[in-house]
Design an enzyme around this catalytic site. Structure first.
Site, PDB file in Angstrom:
ATOM      1  N   THR A   1       0.817  -1.209   0.000  1.00  0.00           N
ATOM      2  CA  THR A   1       0.000   0.000   0.000  1.00  0.00           C
ATOM      3  C   THR A   1       0.853   1.262   0.000  1.00  0.00           C
ATOM      4  O   THR A   1       2.001   1.240   0.476  1.00  0.00           O
ATOM      5  CB  THR A   1      -0.903   0.013   1.252  1.00  0.00           C
ATOM      6  OG1 THR A   1      -1.569   1.267   1.374  1.00  0.00           O
ATOM      7  CG2 THR A   1      -0.078  -0.190   2.525  1.00  0.00           C
ATOM      8  N   ASP A   2       0.295   2.363  -0.478  1.00  0.00           N
ATOM      9  CA  ASP A   2       0.998   3.639  -0.405  1.00  0.00           C
ATOM     10  C   ASP A   2       1.038   4.191   1.019  1.00  0.00           C
ATOM     11  O   ASP A   2       1.797   5.115   1.320  1.00  0.00           O
ATOM     12  CB  ASP A   2       0.380   4.669  -1.354  1.00  0.00           C
ATOM     13  CG  ASP A   2      -1.079   4.994  -1.065  1.00  0.00           C
ATOM     14  OD1 ASP A   2      -1.679   4.380  -0.165  1.00  0.00           O
ATOM     15  OD2 ASP A   2      -1.648   5.864  -1.759  1.00  0.00           O
ATOM     16  N   GLU A   3       0.250   3.611   1.923  1.00  0.00           N
ATOM     17  CA  GLU A   3       0.214   4.120   3.299  1.00  0.00           C
ATOM     18  C   GLU A   3       1.532   3.911   4.038  1.00  0.00           C
ATOM     19  O   GLU A   3       1.770   4.556   5.066  1.00  0.00           O
ATOM     20  CB  GLU A   3      -0.947   3.491   4.063  1.00  0.00           C
ATOM     21  CG  GLU A   3      -2.298   3.872   3.492  1.00  0.00           C
ATOM     22  CD  GLU A   3      -3.459   3.465   4.376  1.00  0.00           C
ATOM     23  OE1 GLU A   3      -3.336   3.565   5.604  1.00  0.00           O
ATOM     24  OE2 GLU A   3      -4.499   3.046   3.823  1.00  0.00           O
TER      25      GLU A   3
ATOM     26  N   TYR B   1      -1.792  -0.572  10.976  1.00  0.00           N
ATOM     27  CA  TYR B   1      -1.911  -1.221   9.662  1.00  0.00           C
ATOM     28  C   TYR B   1      -0.730  -0.896   8.768  1.00  0.00           C
ATOM     29  O   TYR B   1      -0.051  -1.794   8.240  1.00  0.00           O
ATOM     30  CB  TYR B   1      -3.215  -0.786   8.972  1.00  0.00           C
ATOM     31  CG  TYR B   1      -3.204  -1.050   7.481  1.00  0.00           C
ATOM     32  CD1 TYR B   1      -3.036  -2.339   6.988  1.00  0.00           C
ATOM     33  CD2 TYR B   1      -3.337  -0.009   6.569  1.00  0.00           C
ATOM     34  CE1 TYR B   1      -2.997  -2.580   5.621  1.00  0.00           C
ATOM     35  CE2 TYR B   1      -3.311  -0.239   5.205  1.00  0.00           C
ATOM     36  CZ  TYR B   1      -3.141  -1.528   4.738  1.00  0.00           C
ATOM     37  OH  TYR B   1      -3.100  -1.752   3.389  1.00  0.00           O
TER      38      TYR B   1
ATOM     39  N   LYS C   1       2.351  -3.310   7.256  1.00  0.00           N
ATOM     40  CA  LYS C   1       2.632  -3.485   5.831  1.00  0.00           C
ATOM     41  C   LYS C   1       4.053  -3.031   5.490  1.00  0.00           C
ATOM     42  O   LYS C   1       4.731  -3.658   4.664  1.00  0.00           O
ATOM     43  CB  LYS C   1       1.609  -2.713   4.991  1.00  0.00           C
ATOM     44  CG  LYS C   1       0.226  -3.324   4.987  1.00  0.00           C
ATOM     45  CD  LYS C   1       0.188  -4.740   4.418  1.00  0.00           C
ATOM     46  CE  LYS C   1       0.447  -4.766   2.928  1.00  0.00           C
ATOM     47  NZ  LYS C   1       0.338  -6.137   2.365  1.00  0.00           N
TER      48      LYS C   1
ATOM     49  N   ARG D   1      -7.198  11.479  -1.051  1.00  0.00           N
ATOM     50  CA  ARG D   1      -6.749  10.154  -1.464  1.00  0.00           C
ATOM     51  C   ARG D   1      -6.733  10.080  -2.992  1.00  0.00           C
ATOM     52  O   ARG D   1      -7.480  10.771  -3.678  1.00  0.00           O
ATOM     53  CB  ARG D   1      -7.680   9.053  -0.906  1.00  0.00           C
ATOM     54  CG  ARG D   1      -7.729   8.997   0.633  1.00  0.00           C
ATOM     55  CD  ARG D   1      -6.407   8.580   1.215  1.00  0.00           C
ATOM     56  NE  ARG D   1      -6.420   8.475   2.673  1.00  0.00           N
ATOM     57  CZ  ARG D   1      -5.987   9.426   3.491  1.00  0.00           C
ATOM     58  NH1 ARG D   1      -5.546  10.572   3.006  1.00  0.00           N
ATOM     59  NH2 ARG D   1      -6.011   9.236   4.799  1.00  0.00           N
TER      60      ARG D   1
END
Length: 350
Positions: free
Chosen positions: A130-132, A157, A161, A221
């Protein structure tokens, strides 16, 4: 190509499974069938001779060894993960066990299989992330996430990741495992589990409930239609350069408030309210999520220049398709609303 897809009964994983079968690949779908999984997501390909399903948990190393030995895949596409930020705030342990320990088990099972097979050059381990993991961006549109952006995760989260990404790179460097990574922006589309923003808004609107927006709705987003993402993932697993990471974005930045208002306008047209009002009248602002990142935005230059991919669906087109899909598929989403935590405000613990 025979693909072992973990999490193939989930939202993104099932899109990969359906698209891979459509492209003529063989697929082994490995899924533990936790709360967010649904085999109805892959019902359209379940009877295809190129499809196989294995109910197995990536935290169970013995089960993974059996799956590899039985099916002998050419490549792994590792999508299985706990992914809901709000749930990670309330219960981070599941995210540590699945996203970190589970990825470790996948890497070790894949390494053993690959080594025992004589380290075939064709084998790939594709880790989907993910980009998070990159943290939060300022609202300056000239600043975007690239593959060289330093990791700065802000939630349990995204931290889990980021940890899994580091493990994959380490197994590539230390053991020579042929790995490739991708980091994507926010996905949406058909079969999206009804605890995420877009399905929550659609289903709450239809039910006459409040449409909750965190904070003032200014968080931004980049929205990626899930079928575009699946197309990019299948391209990367076949043609991506080993050891490389590819950022996959929709090139569709919107604030959360803009997104919700767009959904309301689509619903106003497709399913008008009996009182003649707008679904936007149901918008409410609620206490923000702890550690809510201000903005995510992907720079997709690498995947565009190296592999020739770019998104085919604008956010307006994709949202219209998504709304229509939910209107047409109540028999899919209605039972899922009874699952644990769905419809409740999560992620408020501090």
């Amino acid at each position: 190509m025979k693909l072992l897809v973990t999490g193939g009964a989930g939202f993104i994983g099932s899109a990969v499974v359906r698209q891979a079968i459509g492209q003529g690949h063989s697929v082994v779908n490995v899924d533990a069938l936790t709360y967010a999984a649904c085999l109805d997501n892959v019902a359209s390909v379940a009877d295809n001779p190129n499809y196989a399903f294995e109910q197995a948990d990536i935290r169970d190393r013995a089960a993974l060894d059996r799956v590899f030995a039985t099916h002998k895949p050419d490549a792994v596409m590792h999508l299985a993960a706990e992914s809901h930020v709000d749930r990670s705030i309330d219960g981070p342990g599941d995210f540590i066990e699945t996203n970190i320990t589970g990825t470790y088990n996948m890497l070790e099972a894949a390494r053993k299989y690959w080594t025992d097979a004589g380290k075939p050059a064709r084998f790939r381990f594709h880790h989907i992330s993910t980009d998070e993991v990159y943290g939060s961006l300022p609202k300056d549109p000239s600043v975007m996430f690239t593959e060289d952006t330093a990791y700065d995760p802000r939630s349990p989260y995204s931290a889990s990741k980021a940890s899994s990404d580091h493990l994959v790179r380490a197994w590539g460097e230390t053991y020579g495992l042929p790995v490739v990574l991708t980091n994507c922006s926010n996905n949406y589309g058909p079969f999206h589990f009804p605890e995420k923003l877009i399905p929550v808004v659609i289903l709450n609107a239809l039910a006459g409930k409040d449409l909750p927006i965190y904070g003032d709705g200014s968080n931004i987003r980049d929205w990626l239609y899930v079928e575009d993402h699946a197309d990019a993932l299948l391209l990367v697993v076949q043609k991506g350069v080993l050891g490389r990471a590819y950022n996959i974005g929709g090139e569709n930045e919107r604030t959360n408030l803009e997104l919700v208002k767009t959904l309301c306008a689509i619903l106003d047209e497709k399913c008008p309210k009996q009182d003649g009002g707008s679904y936007a009248d149901q918008i409410t602002f609620v206490t923000d999520r702890p550690g809510h990142d201000a903005r995510y935005a992907i720079d997709p230059t690498r995947i565009r220049d190296e592999l020739g991919w770019r998104p085919s669906v604008t956010v307006e087109e994709g949202l219209e398709k998504t709304v229509q899909w939910y209107l047409d598929n109540e028999t899919w989403w209605k039972p899922l609303q009874a699952r644990q935590g769905v419809g409740q405000r999560l992620g408020v613990k501090t």
